[in-house]
Design an enzyme around this catalytic site. Structure first.
Site, PDB file in Angstrom:
ATOM      1  N   ASP A 118      -3.279 -18.427   3.498  1.00  0.00           N
ATOM      2  CA  ASP A 118      -4.397 -19.256   3.036  1.00  0.00           C
ATOM      3  C   ASP A 118      -4.854 -20.211   4.142  1.00  0.00           C
ATOM      4  O   ASP A 118      -6.056 -20.414   4.342  1.00  0.00           O
ATOM      5  CB  ASP A 118      -4.032 -20.020   1.760  1.00  0.00           C
ATOM      6  N   ASP A 156      -5.506  -6.686   5.447  1.00  0.00           N
ATOM      7  CA  ASP A 156      -6.701  -6.116   4.840  1.00  0.00           C
ATOM      8  C   ASP A 156      -7.692  -7.212   4.469  1.00  0.00           C
ATOM      9  O   ASP A 156      -8.905  -7.078   4.664  1.00  0.00           O
ATOM     10  CB  ASP A 156      -6.294  -5.326   3.585  1.00  0.00           C
ATOM     11  N   ASP A 207     -11.555  -8.599   6.837  1.00  0.00           N
ATOM     12  CA  ASP A 207     -12.912  -8.651   6.294  1.00  0.00           C
ATOM     13  C   ASP A 207     -13.546 -10.007   6.561  1.00  0.00           C
ATOM     14  O   ASP A 207     -14.740 -10.100   6.866  1.00  0.00           O
ATOM     15  CB  ASP A 207     -12.914  -8.344   4.794  1.00  0.00           C
ATOM     16  N   TYR A 236       0.801  -1.219   0.000  1.00  0.00           N
ATOM     17  CA  TYR A 236       0.000   0.000   0.000  1.00  0.00           C
ATOM     18  C   TYR A 236       0.837   1.274   0.000  1.00  0.00           C
ATOM     19  O   TYR A 236       0.305   2.365   0.095  1.00  0.00           O
ATOM     20  CB  TYR A 236      -0.934   0.008   1.220  1.00  0.00           C
ATOM     21  N   LYS A 263       3.446 -15.753   4.190  1.00  0.00           N
ATOM     22  CA  LYS A 263       3.560 -16.651   3.033  1.00  0.00           C
ATOM     23  C   LYS A 263       5.049 -16.901   2.794  1.00  0.00           C
ATOM     24  O   LYS A 263       5.616 -16.520   1.765  1.00  0.00           O
ATOM     25  CB  LYS A 263       2.883 -16.018   1.816  1.00  0.00           C
TER      26      LYS A 263
END
Length: 349
Positions: free
Chosen positions: A220, A244, A248, A135, A187
């Site tokens: 994941d 981010d 959610d 970002y 990751k």
């Protein structure tokens, strides 16, 4: 006396902030502290009228406040990205709000889409790095608009940025004093540079907290366990992009955007608190939006300011309203209007 900058913003933001301010005013009287609120009109309407997102003087002014209380940013008549980058990201970056703090907690009476899960299973916190990663806006185009176009978006991860985020997560976990576990979400098998740094610093800092268990999960797998076994988590720490995404998912399993609140925190400076759900312009002006996320954001703000008893009063009142009154957390289906929900929270303070 606390000085609070209030940015109601766009869409349903002003309606949510109205109820949040109602609750803050009531709890301040009960707990014996005072605050002064100054309202700013930053958002879509101002941008359409003046062409500016934040005036040059805004950041200097906002640095003089104890906290910022934000409603929502996002206007249907403004191209996506303009307000988000010009207001939200600029405030986070220039005020160095390097922690995005997202509690994921299911209250009694609130429905979760997870089968056979209840409040005892869903109670963890995501600590998201908030000023680096993908970002930052580092990148560019080569041969834009042609068939040979190349688009590059670079993830920036500094030792300083990673270390202070991870340290905050361990310190927060110790204060929270529940499962005493911090999980690094990353990751490492693919992002072998960025998450090599994250993993090394995670263990380096974690060694200073022998009372706290360290755990790791690929992003994941984190999403999978958040659905299958959310009770495994206590505090999750992760980078900007992964944070981010998983927050959610966290909002949905705790009952939806109507209850999800977050803080953009600079522990040494000015922090900003907001509901997660966005401006929801289709519900604007109808007095049907759920204000609980904004009210919970107000409680987070008080917690950060040191008014822990007031914050606990608000959270308990919200839990009681959810358990005893609301039919749903969805806009227009609560069984009460926006203002009536605010009144109920005040009643139970």
């Amino acid at each position: 006396m606390y000085k609070i900058a209030v940015i109601p913003g766009d869409g349903t933001g002003p309606e949510q902030i109205r109820e949040g301010m109602k609750v803050l005013t009531a709890v301040a009287e009960l707990e014996g502290f005072k605050f002064e609120a100054v309202t700013y009109d930053f958002g879509g309407e101002r941008y359409l009228r003046t062409g500016e997102t934040l005036p040059d003087t805004a950041l200097a002014e906002l640095r003089q406040f104890d906290a910022i209380y934000l409603g929502a940013i996002g206007h249907p008549d403004v191209k996506p990205g303009i307000l988000e980058k010009g207001i939200l990201l600029r405030l986070r970056f220039e005020l160095d709000q390097y922690i995005n703090l997202r509690p994921v907690k299911l209250y009694e009476g609130v429905e979760t889409p997870l089968k056979d899960k209840g409040p005892a299973d869903i109670d963890f916190v995501v600590v998201r790095e908030n000023t680096e990663g993908l970002y930052c806006g580092a990148g560019g185009f080569l041969k834009r608009g042609t068939q040979d176009e190349v688009a590059i978006q670079t993830s920036i991860n500094t030792y300083k940025g990673v270390e202070r985020c991870i340290r905050y997560a361990f310190e927060y976990c110790r204060r929270r004093n529940k499962k005493k576990k911090v999980t690094l979400c990353g990751k490492t098998n693919v992002l072998t540079y960025a998450f090599d740094l994250w993993e090394r610093v995670f263990h380096q800092v974690g060694a200073e907290f022998p009372d706290i268990q360290r755990d790791y999960a690929h992003v994941d797998a984190t999403c999978m366990w958040m659905v299958k076994n959310p009770d495994w988590f206590d505090v999750i720490v992760t980078d900007n992009m992964f944070g981010d995404i998983i927050t959610d998912l966290g909002a949905i399993i705790q009952g939806g955007m109507g209850i999800a609140a977050g803080g953009n925190i600079n522990p040494e400076g000015v922090s900003m608190f907001e509901p997660i759900g966005g401006s929801a312009p289709k519900y604007a002006g109808q007095n049907v939006i759920n204000p609980l996320a904004a009210i919970c954001a107000g409680a987070m703000m008080l917690e950060e300011l040191g008014e822990r008893k007031a914050a606990a009063r608000i959270e308990q009142a919200v839990q009681t309203v959810c358990a005893k009154h609301l039919k749903s957390l969805a806009a227009g289906r609560m069984g009460y209007s926006t203002s009536e929900v605010g009144d109920l929270v005040v009643r139970y303070l």
